[in-house]
Write a protein that holds these residues in place. Structure first.
Motif, PDB file in Angstrom:
ATOM      1  N   GLN A 219      62.542  40.926  69.961  1.00  0.00           N
ATOM      2  CA  GLN A 219      63.909  40.992  68.943  1.00  0.00           C
ATOM      3  C   GLN A 219      63.401  40.541  67.456  1.00  0.00           C
ATOM      4  O   GLN A 219      63.643  40.874  66.359  1.00  0.00           O
ATOM      5  N   THR A 220      62.218  39.406  67.861  1.00  0.00           N
ATOM      6  CA  THR A 220      61.758  38.946  66.323  1.00  0.00           C
ATOM      7  C   THR A 220      60.614  39.736  65.900  1.00  0.00           C
ATOM      8  O   THR A 220      59.689  40.329  66.650  1.00  0.00           O
ATOM      9  N   GLY A 221      60.621  40.256  64.604  1.00  0.00           N
ATOM     10  CA  GLY A 221      59.774  41.006  64.138  1.00  0.00           C
ATOM     11  C   GLY A 221      58.349  40.417  63.898  1.00  0.00           C
ATOM     12  O   GLY A 221      58.244  39.096  63.678  1.00  0.00           O
ATOM     13  N   ILE A 222      57.242  41.112  64.200  1.00  0.00           N
ATOM     14  CA  ILE A 222      56.086  40.827  64.400  1.00  0.00           C
ATOM     15  C   ILE A 222      55.155  41.533  63.381  1.00  0.00           C
ATOM     16  O   ILE A 222      55.039  42.873  63.325  1.00  0.00           O
ATOM     17  N   ASN A 235      55.278  45.438  65.013  1.00  0.00           N
ATOM     18  CA  ASN A 235      56.020  45.732  66.194  1.00  0.00           C
ATOM     19  C   ASN A 235      57.324  46.629  65.658  1.00  0.00           C
ATOM     20  O   ASN A 235      57.582  46.482  64.625  1.00  0.00           O
ATOM     21  N   GLU A 236      57.991  47.022  66.767  1.00  0.00           N
ATOM     22  CA  GLU A 236      59.084  48.033  66.441  1.00  0.00           C
ATOM     23  C   GLU A 236      60.181  47.257  65.660  1.00  0.00           C
ATOM     24  O   GLU A 236      60.706  47.864  64.703  1.00  0.00           O
ATOM     25  N   SER A 237      60.464  45.881  66.100  1.00  0.00           N
ATOM     26  CA  SER A 237      61.628  45.358  65.406  1.00  0.00           C
ATOM     27  C   SER A 237      61.278  45.188  63.868  1.00  0.00           C
ATOM     28  O   SER A 237      62.310  45.406  63.072  1.00  0.00           O
ATOM     29  N   MET A 241      63.300  46.344  60.522  1.00  0.00           N
ATOM     30  CA  MET A 241      63.670  45.529  59.520  1.00  0.00           C
ATOM     31  C   MET A 241      62.914  45.774  58.272  1.00  0.00           C
ATOM     32  O   MET A 241      63.986  45.635  57.185  1.00  0.00           O
ATOM     33  N   LEU A 242      61.883  46.399  58.187  1.00  0.00           N
ATOM     34  CA  LEU A 242      61.496  46.782  56.660  1.00  0.00           C
ATOM     35  C   LEU A 242      61.672  48.012  56.414  1.00  0.00           C
ATOM     36  O   LEU A 242      60.984  48.730  55.591  1.00  0.00           O
ATOM     37  N   GLY A 243      62.395  48.872  57.203  1.00  0.00           N
ATOM     38  CA  GLY A 243      62.982  50.212  56.780  1.00  0.00           C
ATOM     39  C   GLY A 243      62.079  51.432  57.151  1.00  0.00           C
ATOM     40  O   GLY A 243      62.035  52.498  56.606  1.00  0.00           O
ATOM     41  N   MET A 244      61.301  51.280  58.354  1.00  0.00           N
ATOM     42  CA  MET A 244      60.416  52.162  58.972  1.00  0.00           C
ATOM     43  C   MET A 244      59.514  52.743  58.122  1.00  0.00           C
ATOM     44  O   MET A 244      59.327  53.876  57.909  1.00  0.00           O
TER      45      MET A 244
END
Length: 546
Positions: A219-222, A235-237, A241-244
């Motif tokens: 769940q945490t963005g890496i 990672n996907e999260s 979060m960064l707008g794909m």
């Protein structure tokens, strides 16, 4: 280890597929290639009369015939190996028996064990010991030794040997036994080492795959950036979060998120400085970054953790609502009892026959305002009693169809008053169904309240889909009303703010609180052509709520 037929050899560590071929048929092919080269060399030397003594010194024709037969059989064995027919066991014994017989005949034609031809058996025994189990490898060495001793005995009894060379034959036999044992042990160690290396390689591959799976599902963005601030892993999260952004070629961090790159540079300049939250895009949630060095180099790679602040805000809201619940529970009794008495007194006063029309209007005001005050209290109590969210994966189309039927029936409206438009129609959201029902009810009732009854249908439109900017699902509630004045739009989500004499001013506030409790966002979007649009921006349905 199973091979392609009914015969099998058991090695320490079971091999399959490519390993099976590498440890059975492949060594046999190398051994046959050696057999072919030796037979070609001996035949060619005999043909050009370039043999050096004592080769073919006793029986030249036997030497030449054996060389030609040995060459022919090696070609036949090559075809058999290519077709894997007959069985592996048969081919092993047939080829090794041929090596023993051919070598003994060549040795006999050259004057016995003293000719040195018998040393060719060392290669044959070593090659056979690689593919044979231990006992059969020793049996091969014993047969070769007996064959050497037998040739020596035959030559001596026939008077063909000038000197007794039993000692030399015995030493060759001992060499064959040592070769068989050493080759078999060496081959077994190689198999064990390769099996261990392969198992460790598989374990490492599985660990790498598991690590990647865990990182991608966190769940945490890496985000990992190298010393040149180029993105090496995301990672996907974090990607959501960064707008794909596009990360195919390892772009600079400043290219995909200038605000995050700025926070990184600030952290490098002063690691003790508190890191501020960022909002990568207008429609994206705010993100709190944290940084960690991955080495002690001058310009090391950096590990960046991204935390969605909506989850933290949800926890804060739960605590706030718990406090509000305790407060409202304590004051409800104190407020509702006097309010009930005022309302009841107003109703009794309205039944008096001595009131004129002006006094009757005053009693109506008392009743209306008491009812409004009671509605406010009910809304506050409802907000305070709100339970924790129970999000589910909801197929939006059937959910909205069921909601529309219930809403139209409950408000006695015709079907054309409410329209549903979804593109694509299979949109899914992760949300608490009860909360979504309540939000839509509040928004649709507001839309009906401000849409003229004679407006062109539909009076309310539910429009949903996937946002091209964020890649997340959304749902709009649109009406045909006059819209909201810009000065009022800034305050519509504040509690108790209303532009209506009959409203409590808590509907939109409660709706936004419910949306944020489900890690979604409720925003007002002004329309240039009139009317209002309230948008629910859902979180990525693939992410689990924490």
């Amino acid at each position: 280890m199973a091979v392609h037929d009914s015969y099998s050899f058991q090695y320490p560590g079971e091999f399959q597929g490519a390993d099976e071929y590498a440890y059975t048929w492949k060594p046999l092919e190398f051994l046959n290639a050696y057999r072919f080269l030796i037979s070609v060399l001996l035949s060619a030397l005999f043909y050009v009369d370039a043999l050096f003594p004592p080769l073919a010194s006793k029986a030249p024709l036997l030497f030449f015939g054996t060389s030609i037969a040995y060459l022919s059989l090696s070609v036949i064995f090559a075809l058999m190996l290519r077709w894997h027919q007959p069985a592996f066991r048969v081919q092993v014994y047939l080829q090794l028996f041929t090596d023993i017989v051919a070598t003994i005949l060549l040795m006999h034609a050259s004057g016995g064990v003293s000719s040195g031809i018998g040393n060719l058996l060392i290669i044959a025994v070593a090659g056979g010991s690689v593919v044979l189990p231990g006992k059969q490898a020793l049996l091969l060495a014993a047969l070769s030794s007996f064959a050497v001793l037998g040739e020596q005995f035959y030559s001596e009894t026939r008077g063909l040997a000038t000197d007794s060379t039993y000692t030399q034959a015995g030493l060759l036999g001992l060499t064959l036994f040592i070769t068989a044992a050493a080759a078999h042990l060496f081959a077994r160690r190689i198999r064990e080492s390769e099996a261990l290396a392969k198992r460790r390689g598989v374990d490492l591959a599985n660990m790498a795959e598991l690590t990647e799976h865990v990182i991608q599902r966190m769940q945490t963005g890496i985000v990992v950036v190298d010393g040149e601030d180029r993105v090496r892993l995301i990672n996907e999260s974090a990607w959501q979060m960064l707008g794909m952004p596009s990360t195919a070629s390892g772009p600079p961090l400043a290219q995909i998120s200038p605000s995050l790159d700025q926070r990184l540079q600030e952290w490098r300049a002063d690691p003790e400085r508190p890191v501020k939250v960022i909002q990568p895009a207008p429609h994206q949630p705010k993100v709190r970054p944290r940084f960690a060095r991955l080495s002690q180099e001058d310009r090391p790679a950096t590990l960046i953790f991204l935390e969605d602040t909506s989850a933290m805000a949800q926890q804060a809201q739960q605590m706030q609502l718990a406090s509000l619940g305790r407060l409202t529970a304590s004051i409800a009794h104190e407020i509702r009892n006097p309010l009930g008495a005022i309302s009841h007194a107003g109703q009794l006063l309205a039944e008096s026959p001595h009131l004129d029309r002006h006094d009757m209007r005053l009693t109506e005001i008392i009743t209306e305002q008491s009812r409004r005050m009671n509605t406010i209290i009910e809304s506050v109590l409802q907000l305070g009693r709100r339970t924790h969210t129970r999000p589910e994966l909801i197929a939006l189309n059937p959910f909205l169809q069921a909601f529309a039927r219930d809403f139209l029936t409950g408000h006695a409206l015709s079907p054309e008053c409410l329209q549903i438009r979804l593109d694509p129609p299979d949109v899914q959201v992760r949300f608490d169904p009860t909360h979504l029902q309540q939000i839509l009810t509040n928004l649709c009732e507001n839309a009906l309240r401000y849409s003229p009854a004679d407006a062109t249908p539909p009076r309310v439109t539910l429009r949903g889909g996937i946002s091209p900017e964020t890649g997340r699902p959304f749902l709009d509630v649109l009406d045909n009303g006059p819209g909201i004045a810009p000065e009022d739009a800034k305050h519509i989500f504040e509690p108790f703010f209303t532009t209506s004499n009959s409203g409590s001013g808590l509907g939109l506030y409660i709706s936004r609180e419910l949306a944020e409790a489900n890690q979604a966002h409720l925003d007002y979007i002004p329309l240039s052509g009139g009317g209002s649009c309230f948008r629910i921006s859902f979180q990525d349905p693939r992410r689990q709520m924490t």
